[in-house]
Design a protein around this motif. Sequence first.
Motif: not given
Lengths: 182, 362
Positions: A35-37, A61-64, A66-67, B176, B270
């Motif tokens: 992913t790219f965010f 999961g998240a594309p950004l 915390d770590v 993306m 996840s």
Amino acid sequence: METNLCVAGFGGQGVMTLGKFLASATCDSTDKNVTFFPSYGAEQRGGTANCYVVISDDMIGAPLGDVMDDLIVMNGPSLNKFIVTLKPGGRLFINSSIVKDKIERTDVEIVEAPVTELALEMGNAKVLNVIMLGVYVGYTEVVAPEIVWGTVEHKLGSKPKLLPLNKAAFDKGLEIGRAARK
Amino acid sequence: MARTFMKGSEAVAEAAVRAGCRFFAGYPITPQNEVPEYFSRRLPEVGGTFIQGESEVASINMVYGAASAGVRAMTSSSSPGIALKSEGISYCASARIPMVYANFARGGPGVGSIQPAQMDYFEATKAAGNGGFQMIVLAPSTVQEAVDLTVKAFELADRDRNPVHLLADGVIATMMEPVELPEMMPEEKVAEIRESKKNWALVGHPLDYKNRAWIQPGQWITTKMQECNEEAAAMYESWKTKDVMVEEYKVDDAEIVMTAYGISGRIAKSSVDILRNKGIKVGLIRPITLNPFPTESFEKLDYSKVKAILDVEMSIPAQYATDVEAVVRKRCPVEKCLCSGGNVMSREAVLEAVMKIAGQEA
């Protein structure tokens, strides 16, 4: 295996492009999830900009995150803002041309590359991001360097004049990254 | 099929074109400006029409008009912009016009923030406009799912002659991710859908007063209005048995069941395996349709084993959780892991919330 990377710098330093090159290369030539965010304010230039790339064998999961496993900082404010997100044992890539602060943390790997100066020496300040991409890929080999270059080449396809300069920039970065590994 | 690395907003627009959408009207708003931008370039290539309206209100009414003429039509916006469209959405629902609209939600209320959020759940599922109408609400959690559900949205809209709502968020819009795009619908099929499958559409029928097409967002005669509403209500009811889409992940032996939709759904998913590796029996119920609600997924849980349900949601106060509570009916506690205002749900926060319920230290 999941790699969380944050690339941060000034708007105009090609931070988003660096992240997109890496993420696109992963999509084009591997079976991995990626992913790219992007994250930026309303400004185009001069403000801070950063992006996140996640590359994983499993679902993302998240594309950004915390770590961060890896952090590329292209300017001083980015170092101050994001250094806390880097995990112990994480890898820090610094544009040492303009990031002059002493790194307090001793629990991370540090790779320094004066990409602003190198780009100017090459005659085009804009390729600093491609040099840094080379440094990152040369050091981490998260994606094979040939694959990453192939994507850069493809993306620059409409501007063939720029290819030799970018190839030289990428190779210069690879050299620095590989040398730092040893 | 080859993977393409695409931004969510552009992937949704491309999927719509491939599903036969030939009309888009919208008005810019962050974080979904790439949707109109993409349509503006792409629709002329396929003989479609793109209009940047002078406002959100104008745009939704242009979609209302185009869809009334039988064209697969779409609009999109982000939270405050969707609120402005609510009048037109309600008119489309009342006139039984199939159209698709996407909300790439951002922080609220009011102008809120430009960052991603899930604060429009009630609006989407309960009251997207006046008059108590309903729509099928689809909530993608990945760019691929956003593509697949966009295609599905047009099919459902035409099937029911009713608007369909794609409720995404700012992460899906701007991130993306690799996607496999659907095949392009052949032009003959696009024409066929418009010309032969929509005998109600205003396509210029011969002047035949008895059989003329008639689009009307309301009825002057109260008995007729009630009939229309009864018919719509029966349709809404039918969705509950035939249109529920839900992903259940490792729920069978779960003692803690997370539930989340959209972007929070994938973040929660996840977390499942990370937590299972710590010995915590956790699973996930992720609704893909928010309306109809996946009631059965919660009904069939064995509440003698389930210690708690954890709602993971980017909304403060929680909204989706109230529907979960309504179906769980206090058979177990419904705990909440929330963030809001444009902050994206943190996996660390999800892990911590589950571990707290499990009685483990983070």
